[in-house]
Scaffold this motif. Structure first.
Motif, short mmCIF file in Angstrom:
data_model
loop_
_atom_site.label_atom_id
_atom_site.label_comp_id
_atom_site.label_asym_id
_atom_site.label_seq_id
_atom_site.Cartn_x
_atom_site.Cartn_y
_atom_site.Cartn_z
N UNK A 343 0.85 -1.19 0.00
CA UNK A 343 0.00 0.00 0.00
C UNK A 343 0.88 1.23 0.00
N UNK A 344 0.62 2.12 -0.96
CA UNK A 344 1.40 3.35 -1.07
C UNK A 344 0.55 4.40 -1.76
N UNK A 345 0.57 5.63 -1.23
CA UNK A 345 -0.16 6.74 -1.85
C UNK A 345 -1.63 6.40 -2.10
N UNK A 346 -2.25 5.79 -1.10
CA UNK A 346 -3.68 5.50 -1.12
C UNK A 346 -4.08 4.50 -2.21
N UNK A 347 -3.14 3.71 -2.69
CA UNK A 347 -3.46 2.63 -3.61
C UNK A 347 -2.65 1.40 -3.24
N UNK A 348 -3.04 0.25 -3.78
CA UNK A 348 -2.39 -1.00 -3.43
C UNK A 348 -1.93 -1.71 -4.69
N UNK A 349 -0.74 -2.28 -4.61
CA UNK A 349 -0.15 -3.01 -5.73
C UNK A 349 0.10 -4.45 -5.30
N UNK A 350 -0.46 -5.40 -6.05
CA UNK A 350 -0.24 -6.82 -5.78
C UNK A 350 1.14 -7.22 -6.30
N UNK A 351 1.91 -7.90 -5.47
CA UNK A 351 3.28 -8.25 -5.80
C UNK A 351 3.35 -9.56 -6.58
N UNK A 352 4.50 -9.79 -7.19
CA UNK A 352 4.80 -11.07 -7.83
C UNK A 352 5.18 -12.09 -6.75
N UNK A 353 5.41 -13.32 -7.16
CA UNK A 353 5.84 -14.41 -6.26
C UNK A 353 4.82 -14.63 -5.15
N UNK A 354 3.63 -15.07 -5.54
CA UNK A 354 2.55 -15.31 -4.59
C UNK A 354 2.52 -16.76 -4.10
N UNK A 355 3.47 -17.58 -4.52
CA UNK A 355 3.48 -18.98 -4.11
C UNK A 355 3.58 -19.09 -2.59
N UNK A 356 2.93 -20.11 -2.03
CA UNK A 356 2.87 -20.25 -0.58
C UNK A 356 4.22 -20.54 0.07
N UNK A 357 5.20 -20.91 -0.74
CA UNK A 357 6.53 -21.20 -0.19
C UNK A 357 7.45 -19.99 -0.23
N UNK A 358 7.03 -18.90 -0.85
CA UNK A 358 7.93 -17.77 -1.14
C UNK A 358 7.74 -16.64 -0.14
N UNK A 359 8.84 -16.28 0.53
CA UNK A 359 8.81 -15.17 1.48
C UNK A 359 9.41 -13.89 0.91
N UNK A 360 10.04 -13.96 -0.28
CA UNK A 360 10.73 -12.77 -0.78
C UNK A 360 9.76 -11.61 -1.01
#
Length: 389
Positions: A343-360
């Protein structure tokens, strides 16, 4: 398998027993007050100057005779005759015979003579006795979440300790033959164990400090014995891994053999489908997925609100805010999703690497976006539900 909102409803239906403890005031921040506190004194306990200046015994002229001074903490009363004044400092006790205080910027002095630039009304710059709170009035209500300001208020009223609801103790049980502690060499097929320290620091970050760690290999009897000890020694037990249906996943069988009541098992969500919530008496048990990102997601969505509720905090499993999505996004899923996001500047960006094993990506995230299951398109600036971390 149950829906996310059904899991929330089941957890909302759990009644928790609250233990009251008395702790030093200095340690009480972020606890919940277990009793209504009445003020033992007036605050302020005397008529108090809120300016540096001069306390005046009013008369019709602008000239006054300076007959002394009153510093903060002085306890010897001075009696003024009309037309007399004393130099006074912020926080000092205003003499009973003075009716007002004029700030130092609005006067001039010549030896012991004080000359006002303007007339002064009665009670100007004087904090009345008990103007903040009167003796025996309610200072803080039972159920108040104690923050630095409320701690300061109680200290100002003379308290040194306070009754609060005890926070739950937490045991973290990590399972898996493949796990090796960081710092040791890895053999083929092994991975470093990260969930324990991840969950422990998440707990510490949320101010739950009484945490014990347990580790067990993939063996039924050892798993059962370790879980039995953890349940006896803690109020909440977080189990990492071993809850799926593999040949070496013994957590479910061990919990059943220990007569743990299953509240639900498997939630229609991604990540975190193989989540189990259970009870043993007053103890709460959460068996979290072994994949790190799934484990941490379940912690924020299910475990943390439960810990807060057990501490007397008014908490909700659905505390989301609406934010505009910063980009288009396609949803094509049979499970509800919790997606790592920024969340930044009143908007939200979905990140890459959504796999359940990935913490990066989780390491960069400050939010989780909740998207109900289905097939639909989100367009830039559409509103989505966001959990702030």
């Amino acid at each position: 398998m149950i829906a996310v909102h059904e899991a929330f409803s089941i957890l909302n239906g759990v009644n928790f027993r609250f233990n009251e403890i008395e702790i030093p005031l200095a340690n009480a921040c972020r606890y919940v007050l277990a009793e209504t506190v009445l003020s033992p004194i007036n605050m302020p306990p005397f008529r108090q100057s809120n300016m540096d200046g001069f306390a005046l015994s009013l008369h019709e002229k602008l000239e006054y005779e300076i007959v002394g001074e009153v510093k903060a903490g002085d306890s010897n009363p001075i009696h003024l005759q009309p037309g007399q004044a004393v130099k006074i400092f912020t926080g000092a006790a205003v003499p009973d015979s003075a009716q007002a205080v004029i700030q130092i910027e609005k006067v001039s002095t010549d030896c012991n003579q004080l000359i006002l630039q303007e007339t002064v009304l009665q009670e100007t710059n004087v904090r009345p006795l008990g103007s903040q709170i009167r003796q025996n009035d309610i200072a803080l209500e039972k159920g108040t979440f104690l923050n630095p300001a409320s701690i300061g208020l109680l200290a100002g009223l003379g308290f040194t300790s306070v009754k609060v609801y005890q926070k739950p103790t937490v045991g973290i049980v990590v399972t898996g033959n493949e796990l090796v502690q960081p710092g040791k060499p890895l053999k083929h097929g092994q991975v470093y164990e990260s969930n324990a320290i991840m969950l422990q620091t998440a707990l510490l970050d949320a101010h739950f400090n009484d945490v014990k760690l347990y580790q067990v290999d993939d063996d039924f009897e050892n798993t059962k014995s370790t879980l039995k000890n953890a349940i006896q020694e803690n109020d909440v037990i977080l189990i990492s891994g071993g809850i799926s249906v593999g040949d070496y996943d013994f957590v479910g069988k061990a919990l059943e053999s220990l007569n743990v009541e299953t509240l639900f098992y498997k939630v229609n969500q991604k990540p975190g489908k193989p989540l189990l919530a259970g009870k043993s008496g007053d103890k709460m048990i959460f068996a979290l997925p072994g994949n790190p990102a799934a484990s941490l997601t379940c912690f924020y969505i299910y475990v943390l609100p439960t810990l807060q509720k057990m501490s007397g905090i008014t908490a909700s499993y659905e505390t989301t805010i609406q934010k505009k999505i910063a980009h288009d996004y396609s949803v094509n899923n049979t499970r509800d999703q919790f997606l790592k996001a920024i969340v930044s500047n009143d908007e939200v960006k979905i990140l890459l690497h959504q796999d359940s094993s990935m913490l990066d990506s989780f390491a960069l995230a400050n939010a989780l976006v909740y998207l109900p299951h289905g097939n639909y398109e989100l367009k830039q600036n559409d509103k989505v539900a966001v959990y702030l971390l």
